[in-house]
Write an enzyme that holds these catalytic residues in place. Structure first.
Site, PDB file in Angstrom:
ATOM      1  N   GLY A   1      29.075  45.974  47.283  1.00  0.00           N
ATOM      2  CA  GLY A   1      28.549  47.311  47.018  1.00  0.00           C
ATOM      3  C   GLY A   1      29.534  48.262  46.378  1.00  0.00           C
ATOM      4  O   GLY A   1      29.238  49.453  46.235  1.00  0.00           O
ATOM      5  N   GLN A   2      30.704  47.758  45.979  1.00  0.00           N
ATOM      6  CA  GLN A   2      31.665  48.657  45.328  1.00  0.00           C
ATOM      7  C   GLN A   2      31.186  49.014  43.930  1.00  0.00           C
ATOM      8  O   GLN A   2      30.860  48.123  43.129  1.00  0.00           O
ATOM      9  CB  GLN A   2      33.062  48.011  45.261  1.00  0.00           C
ATOM     10  CG  GLN A   2      34.124  48.989  44.769  1.00  0.00           C
ATOM     11  CD  GLN A   2      35.525  48.394  44.731  1.00  0.00           C
ATOM     12  OE1 GLN A   2      35.705  47.191  44.855  1.00  0.00           O
ATOM     13  NE2 GLN A   2      36.519  49.242  44.549  1.00  0.00           N
TER      14      GLN A   2
ATOM     15  N   HIS B   1      38.530  53.748  48.093  1.00  0.00           N
ATOM     16  CA  HIS B   1      37.989  54.917  48.798  1.00  0.00           C
ATOM     17  C   HIS B   1      37.481  54.501  50.158  1.00  0.00           C
ATOM     18  O   HIS B   1      36.864  53.453  50.313  1.00  0.00           O
ATOM     19  CB  HIS B   1      36.889  55.612  47.991  1.00  0.00           C
ATOM     20  CG  HIS B   1      35.820  54.694  47.475  1.00  0.00           C
ATOM     21  ND1 HIS B   1      35.998  53.877  46.371  1.00  0.00           N
ATOM     22  CD2 HIS B   1      34.568  54.452  47.911  1.00  0.00           C
ATOM     23  CE1 HIS B   1      34.897  53.186  46.154  1.00  0.00           C
ATOM     24  NE2 HIS B   1      34.007  53.507  47.078  1.00  0.00           N
ATOM     25  N   LEU B   2      37.761  55.346  51.116  1.00  0.00           N
ATOM     26  CA  LEU B   2      37.256  55.157  52.476  1.00  0.00           C
ATOM     27  C   LEU B   2      36.045  56.058  52.639  1.00  0.00           C
ATOM     28  O   LEU B   2      36.152  57.281  52.496  1.00  0.00           O
ATOM     29  CB  LEU B   2      38.350  55.555  53.477  1.00  0.00           C
ATOM     30  CG  LEU B   2      38.003  55.363  54.955  1.00  0.00           C
ATOM     31  CD1 LEU B   2      37.960  53.876  55.304  1.00  0.00           C
ATOM     32  CD2 LEU B   2      39.015  56.090  55.833  1.00  0.00           C
TER      33      LEU B   2
ATOM     34  N   ILE C   1      28.668  62.445  46.503  1.00  0.00           N
ATOM     35  CA  ILE C   1      27.629  63.076  45.684  1.00  0.00           C
ATOM     36  C   ILE C   1      26.222  62.604  46.086  1.00  0.00           C
ATOM     37  O   ILE C   1      25.243  63.307  45.831  1.00  0.00           O
ATOM     38  CB  ILE C   1      27.900  62.814  44.179  1.00  0.00           C
ATOM     39  CG1 ILE C   1      27.274  63.872  43.306  1.00  0.00           C
ATOM     40  CG2 ILE C   1      27.480  61.413  43.765  1.00  0.00           C
ATOM     41  CD1 ILE C   1      27.770  63.850  41.870  1.00  0.00           C
TER      42      ILE C   1
HETATM   43  P1  5GP Z   1      31.170  52.453  46.506  1.00  0.00           P
HETATM   44  O1  5GP Z   1      29.746  52.068  46.204  1.00  0.00           O
HETATM   45  O2  5GP Z   1      32.081  52.122  45.343  1.00  0.00           O
HETATM   46  O3  5GP Z   1      31.689  51.950  47.824  1.00  0.00           O
HETATM   47  O4  5GP Z   1      31.158  54.029  46.688  1.00  0.00           O
HETATM   48  C1  5GP Z   1      31.222  54.921  45.628  1.00  0.00           C
HETATM   49  C2  5GP Z   1      30.715  56.239  46.156  1.00  0.00           C
HETATM   50  O5  5GP Z   1      31.090  57.266  45.263  1.00  0.00           O
HETATM   51  C3  5GP Z   1      29.205  56.289  46.287  1.00  0.00           C
HETATM   52  O6  5GP Z   1      28.846  56.599  47.630  1.00  0.00           O
HETATM   53  C4  5GP Z   1      28.793  57.392  45.306  1.00  0.00           C
HETATM   54  O7  5GP Z   1      27.709  58.175  45.765  1.00  0.00           O
HETATM   55  C5  5GP Z   1      30.059  58.207  45.168  1.00  0.00           C
HETATM   56  N1  5GP Z   1      30.206  58.842  43.873  1.00  0.00           N
HETATM   57  C6  5GP Z   1      30.008  58.267  42.650  1.00  0.00           C
HETATM   58  N2  5GP Z   1      30.257  59.139  41.681  1.00  0.00           N
HETATM   59  C7  5GP Z   1      30.633  60.312  42.300  1.00  0.00           C
HETATM   60  C8  5GP Z   1      31.016  61.602  41.799  1.00  0.00           C
HETATM   61  O8  5GP Z   1      31.065  61.858  40.597  1.00  0.00           O
HETATM   62  N3  5GP Z   1      31.310  62.545  42.733  1.00  0.00           N
HETATM   63  C9  5GP Z   1      31.274  62.306  44.068  1.00  0.00           C
HETATM   64  N4  5GP Z   1      31.589  63.311  44.901  1.00  0.00           N
HETATM   65  N5  5GP Z   1      30.913  61.094  44.574  1.00  0.00           N
HETATM   66  C10 5GP Z   1      30.608  60.112  43.695  1.00  0.00           C
END
Ligand code: 5GP
Ligand code: ZN
Length: 113
Positions: free
Chosen positions: A92-93, A99-100, A32
């Site tokens: 940064g999670q 998720h990859l 997103i």
């Molecule tokens: P993290 O920071 O946990 O490694 O990555 C989480 C990712 O999920 C981020 O890049 C963020 O932009 C994405 N994300 C968070 N909420 C949503 C959502 O509701 N839809 C989509 N498509 N991506 C999301």
């Protein structure tokens, strides 16, 4: 499956996402807030909180996540791409369902910040 998990909800279709691919084990959808011209996420449908939660029983599933990510990157025209998975808030999670990240379409710096 975790009822309050955002990515479980996306996998189930309870929350909409722009999906590139899905089957009975994995789902891929566009991020997103893309950090590159092509930035999508590949997740297992099974709720695993992150890479540290992966057990021996999940090895082939997580291998599939990686394979699907690479195949989709090629399909999307990214011959060069980066794959990232973050474990823990300090790394940064922000979503605690494995998720990859697959990022492509621009030059990447190393080391990552
Ligand atoms: P993290 O920071 O946990 O490694 O990555 C989480 C990712 O999920 C981020 O890049 C963020 O932009 C994405 N994300 C968070 N909420 C949503 C959502 O509701 N839809 C989509 N498509 N991506 C999301
Ligand atoms: Zn989940």
């Amino acid at each position: 499956m975790a009822n309050d998990c955002l990515f479980c909800k996306i996998a189930r279709g309870d929350i909409p996402a722009k999906k590139l691919y899905e089957d009975d084990e994995v789902v891929a959808f566009w991020d997103i807030a893309p950090q590159a011209p092509r930035h999508f996420l590949v997740i297992p449908r099974k709720h695993l909180a992150g890479p540290a939660a992966v057990t021996a029983a999940d090895q082939s599933l997580i291998g599939k996540v990686l394979r699907v990510g690479a195949e989709l990157a090629a399909k999307e025209g990214a011959a060069s791409f980066r794959m990232v998975t973050n474990e823990g808030a300090e790394a940064g999670q922000t979503v605690f369902h494995f998720h990859l990240h697959v990022l492509g379409g621009r030059a990447m710096a190393w080391p990552p910040g």
